[in-house]
Scaffold this active site. Structure first.
Site, PDB file in Angstrom:
ATOM      1  N   TYR A  56      -1.070  13.091  -8.174  1.00  0.00           N
ATOM      2  CA  TYR A  56      -1.168  13.008  -9.601  1.00  0.00           C
ATOM      3  C   TYR A  56       0.011  13.748  -9.948  1.00  0.00           C
ATOM      4  O   TYR A  56       0.434  14.966  -9.457  1.00  0.00           O
ATOM      5  CB  TYR A  56      -2.217  13.887 -10.268  1.00  0.00           C
ATOM      6  CG  TYR A  56      -3.243  13.030 -10.771  1.00  0.00           C
ATOM      7  CD1 TYR A  56      -2.772  12.005 -11.843  1.00  0.00           C
ATOM      8  CD2 TYR A  56      -4.770  13.007 -10.730  1.00  0.00           C
ATOM      9  CE1 TYR A  56      -3.538  11.084 -12.492  1.00  0.00           C
ATOM     10  CE2 TYR A  56      -5.660  11.865 -11.151  1.00  0.00           C
ATOM     11  CZ  TYR A  56      -5.022  11.253 -12.133  1.00  0.00           C
ATOM     12  OH  TYR A  56      -5.967  10.245 -12.872  1.00  0.00           O
ATOM     13  N   GLU A  58       1.655  13.472 -13.637  1.00  0.00           N
ATOM     14  CA  GLU A  58       1.924  13.166 -14.892  1.00  0.00           C
ATOM     15  C   GLU A  58       3.282  13.760 -15.401  1.00  0.00           C
ATOM     16  O   GLU A  58       3.229  15.010 -15.238  1.00  0.00           O
ATOM     17  CB  GLU A  58       0.723  13.682 -15.959  1.00  0.00           C
ATOM     18  CG  GLU A  58      -0.208  12.513 -16.094  1.00  0.00           C
ATOM     19  CD  GLU A  58      -1.513  12.906 -15.318  1.00  0.00           C
ATOM     20  OE1 GLU A  58      -1.317  13.757 -14.406  1.00  0.00           O
ATOM     21  OE2 GLU A  58      -2.361  12.521 -15.910  1.00  0.00           O
ATOM     22  N   ASP A 209      13.985  -9.204 -21.723  1.00  0.00           N
ATOM     23  CA  ASP A 209      12.839  -9.083 -20.386  1.00  0.00           C
ATOM     24  C   ASP A 209      13.332  -9.943 -19.335  1.00  0.00           C
ATOM     25  O   ASP A 209      13.172 -11.479 -19.624  1.00  0.00           O
ATOM     26  CB  ASP A 209      11.441  -9.802 -21.172  1.00  0.00           C
ATOM     27  CG  ASP A 209      10.506  -9.764 -20.284  1.00  0.00           C
ATOM     28  OD1 ASP A 209      10.472  -9.802 -18.896  1.00  0.00           O
ATOM     29  OD2 ASP A 209       9.236  -9.662 -20.378  1.00  0.00           O
ATOM     30  N   THR A 235       9.639  -6.831 -14.314  1.00  0.00           N
ATOM     31  CA  THR A 235       8.798  -6.524 -13.247  1.00  0.00           C
ATOM     32  C   THR A 235       9.708  -6.527 -11.828  1.00  0.00           C
ATOM     33  O   THR A 235      10.486  -7.035 -11.676  1.00  0.00           O
ATOM     34  CB  THR A 235       7.628  -7.630 -12.912  1.00  0.00           C
ATOM     35  OG1 THR A 235       8.424  -9.103 -13.085  1.00  0.00           O
ATOM     36  CG2 THR A 235       6.520  -7.352 -13.879  1.00  0.00           C
ATOM     37  N   LYS A 238       9.160  -9.871  -8.444  1.00  0.00           N
ATOM     38  CA  LYS A 238       9.318 -11.279  -8.482  1.00  0.00           C
ATOM     39  C   LYS A 238      10.655 -11.473  -7.718  1.00  0.00           C
ATOM     40  O   LYS A 238      10.511 -11.327  -6.560  1.00  0.00           O
ATOM     41  CB  LYS A 238       9.643 -11.903  -9.907  1.00  0.00           C
ATOM     42  CG  LYS A 238       8.066 -11.704 -10.655  1.00  0.00           C
ATOM     43  CD  LYS A 238       8.525 -12.381 -12.102  1.00  0.00           C
ATOM     44  CE  LYS A 238       6.865 -12.169 -12.953  1.00  0.00           C
ATOM     45  NZ  LYS A 238       6.705 -11.060 -13.360  1.00  0.00           N
ATOM     46  N   ARG A 244       4.367  -4.631  -6.737  1.00  0.00           N
ATOM     47  CA  ARG A 244       4.026  -5.038  -7.782  1.00  0.00           C
ATOM     48  C   ARG A 244       4.302  -3.879  -8.887  1.00  0.00           C
ATOM     49  O   ARG A 244       3.945  -2.715  -8.431  1.00  0.00           O
ATOM     50  CB  ARG A 244       2.424  -5.356  -7.972  1.00  0.00           C
ATOM     51  CG  ARG A 244       2.138  -6.377  -6.845  1.00  0.00           C
ATOM     52  CD  ARG A 244       0.821  -6.890  -7.284  1.00  0.00           C
ATOM     53  NE  ARG A 244       0.752  -7.753  -8.829  1.00  0.00           N
ATOM     54  CZ  ARG A 244       1.376  -9.013  -8.735  1.00  0.00           C
ATOM     55  NH1 ARG A 244       1.726  -9.597  -7.636  1.00  0.00           N
ATOM     56  NH2 ARG A 244       1.509  -9.305  -9.831  1.00  0.00           N
TER      57      ARG A 244
HETATM   58  N1  DSN Z   1       2.582 -13.830 -14.762  1.00  0.00           N
HETATM   59  C1  DSN Z   1       3.814 -13.673 -14.717  1.00  0.00           C
HETATM   60  C2  DSN Z   1       4.452 -14.980 -14.289  1.00  0.00           C
HETATM   61  O1  DSN Z   1       3.884 -15.695 -13.434  1.00  0.00           O
HETATM   62  O2  DSN Z   1       5.384 -15.505 -14.744  1.00  0.00           O
HETATM   63  C3  DSN Z   1       4.344 -13.603 -16.130  1.00  0.00           C
HETATM   64  O3  DSN Z   1       3.811 -12.202 -16.455  1.00  0.00           O
END
Ligand code: DSN
Length: 429
Positions: A56, A58, A209, A235, A238, A244
Site C-alpha cells: 500500500y 497512498e 487524450d 493509457t 495500446k 494496462r
Molecule cells: N476501450 C478503448 C478502445 O478500445 O479504444 C477505449 O477506451
C-alpha cells in the site's frame, strides 16, 4: 494444451492455471487485431506479476501515508522520470488505473462541476469520457460535441476529418473551459496546432487524450501534442505496449491540481506493480528499435487498408495514418453488421471489434463498422505481406460466413500464420 510460463507459480489452483493456459493459447494462435491491444514484453509481464502487488502506498514519492515505501518511492520516481523524458513533459502522474479515470481526474482537478467541455462525439470517433450521455462525465460536466466533416467522394478530399470550422464555431458560441483533442476510433493524424489556436482564442484549457497514439508519439511516428496541450492523458497498454493502466502529463502549473485529483480525489492506493511495469515499458519505448517498430505499425496499417479496400471495403476518413483502419461495411455488404462480422471473424480466429462509423444508422451494439489495428501483430513481427494475407482471410470469412467449411479452413490458415509469428516464441519456462 499450451502452458504459459507463469503456470509454475500457481501451485494450487488448477482452474485458474487452466484458464491462463487457454488464454495463452488464444493469444498466440489467433490474430489480435483490436486497435487498443498489444503484446507486452516478458519484462512488463514479470513486473506486473511482481511482489509489489503487496504494497500500500497512498500518496506520492516522499509523501506517503504508510510506512515501508522506500523502494516503492524509487520505483514511482523512476517511472515518472522515464515518462517525462520520453515525451519532453514538465510533470507526470503515473498512478491512474485506467484511461477513463485519468480523464475524470483532469476534469476534476482543473474544472468545476457544470463547466463546459468540448469533445469529439462518440460515433464520430470520440471516447465515452469525452461526453457520451452513457458516461458519468456527462452528469457532472456540460459537454458540447464537435464532429467530423461530411464524407465526400473526392479522393483528394475524402471528408470525415476533424471539422475545425465546426469546433471553432462551437467554441466561440459555448466558451468551454476545456477543449479535448484526441480520439479512439479515428485513423488520421491529429494536428494539435489548430486545437491550441482555438483554445487560445476562447481562453480554454486544452487536453489531449492520446491513448491510442501514445506509442506512435513516443516513437516519433505521430505529432506530439505535449508542447501544445495543458494536459495529455493516455493509457499505457495500446501502441505504447505497456501494462494496462494510464498516465497524465501536464505543464508544471497544473501539476499540483492533477496530482491531488488523482489521489486523494479519485483513487486510493496506487498499483505499484503496474507502475513498475509502466517504468519497464517507458524504457523500452525510449530505445531506437521502438521508433522502428512504430514506423512499421503505420506502414502495416496503410498496407492493410489498401488490401482491404481492394476487396471492396470502404475506409472511413478515406485511409489511415496511424495504427488503425475503421471499416464501413455497408458498401461491402449492406446486410452485414459490425456485430455479425466480429462474431464470424472470431470463429475464424481473427479478433476485431465492432465499431460505429460516423452518423451510424445502427446502434453501438450492432454497428455498421469494424475497427482493426496493426500494433499487436506488428509486435509479433508481421509486415505488409502478412497484413495483405489477413485482408484476404477477412474477405473470405465474411463472404463465406454461412459456410462453416470456409470459416474452419481460414481458421487453420490463421493458426499456421500465427505459428510463424509467435510474440512469445522465445519464452522459456
Ligand atoms: N476501450 C478503448 C478502445 O478500445 O479504444 C477505449 O477506451
Amino acid at each position: 494444451m499450451v502452458s504459459s510460463p507463469f503456470d509454475a507459480w500457481i501451485t494450487n489452483d488448477s482452474e485458474v492455471t487452466s484458464l491462463l493456459a487457454q488464454e495463452w493459447e488464444r493469444e498466440t494462435t489467433t490474430l489480435q487485431l483490436i486497435a487498443s491491444e498489444n503484446f507486452t514484453s516478458p519484462g512488463v509481464m514479470a513486473a506486473t506479476g511482481s511482489i509489489l502487488t503487496n504494497k500500500y502506498s497512498e500518496g506520492y514519492p516522499g509523501r506517503r501515508f504508510y510506512g515501508g515505501n522506500q523502494v516503492v518511492d524509487e520505483i514511482e520516481d523512476l517511472a515518472r522520470r522515464r515518462l517525462t523524458a520520453l515525451f519532453g513533459a514538465d510533470h507526470a502522474n503515473v498512478q491512474p488505473h485506467a484511461g477513463a479515470s485519468a480523464n475524470v481526474a483532469v476534469y476534476t482537478g482543473l474544472l468545476n462541476p457544470g463547466d463546459t467541455i468540448l469533445g469529439l462525439r462518440l460515433d464520430q470517433g470520440g471516447h465515452l469520457t469525452h461526453g457520451s450521455p452513457a458516461s458519468l462525465t456527462s452528469t457532472f460536466w456540460n459537454f458540447v460535441s464537435y464532429g467530423l466533416t461530411p464524407r465526400s467522394d473526392d479522393p483528394a478530399n475524402p471528408g470525415e476529418l476533424i471539422d475545425f470550422e465546426n469546433l471553432r464555431e462551437l467554441a466561440l458560441k459555448h466558451r468551454p473551459k476545456l477543449i479535448i483533442g484526441g480520439a479512439t476510433a479515428y485513423a488520421r493524424e491529429i494536428d494539435p496546432v489548430p486545437f491550441r489556436e482555438i483554445a487560445d482564442e476562447v481562453g480554454a484549457l486544452l487536453m489531449f487524450d492520446s491513448a491510442h497514439v501514445a506509442g506512435l508519439i513516443a516513437g516519433g511516428s505521430h505529432p506530439s501534442p505535449v508542447p501544445y496541450a495543458d494536459v495529455v492523458t493516455f493509457t499505457t497498454h495500446k501502441t505504447l505496449r505497456g501494462p494496462r493502466g494510464a498516465a497524465i502529463l501536464c505543464r508544471e502549473e497544473h501539476a499540483k491540481k492533477i496530482d491531488s485529483a488523482v489521489f486523494p480525489g479519485m483513487q486510493g492506493g496506487p498499483l505499484e506493480h503496474a507502475i513498475a511495469a509502466r517504468a519497464v515499458a517507458f524504457k523500452e519505448a525510449a530505445q531506437p528499435e521502438f521508433a522502428t517498430y512504430t514506423q512499421q505499425i503505420v506502414t502495416n496499417a496503410k498496407a492493410f487498408g489498401a488490401s482491404l479496400e481492394s476487396k471492396g471495403f470502404r475506409m472511413v476518413s478515406g485511409g489511415t495514418e496511424n495504427h488503425m483502419v475503421l471499416l464501413d461495411l455497408r458498401e461491402y455488404d449492406a446486410e452485414l453488421t459490425g456485430k455479425v462480422a466480429q462474431e464470424v471473424l472470431d470463429r475464424a480466429g481473427i479478433t476485431t471489434n465492432r465499431n460505429q462509423i460516423p452518423d451510424d444508422p445502427r446502434s453501438p451494439f450492432i454497428t455498421s463498422g469494424i475497427r482493426v489495428g496493426t500494433a499487436a501483430q506488428t509486435t509479433a513481427g508481421m509486415k505488409e505481406a502478412e497484413f495483405a494475407q489477413i485482408a484476404d482471410f477477412i474477405d473470405r470469412v465474411l463472404r463465406g460466413r454461412d459456410n462453416e467449411t470456409v470459416v474452419a479452413s481460414v481458421r487453420e490458415e490463421v493458426a499456421a500464420l500465427c505459428g510463424q509469428f509467435n510474440p512469445y516464441a522465445n519464452f522459456t519456462k
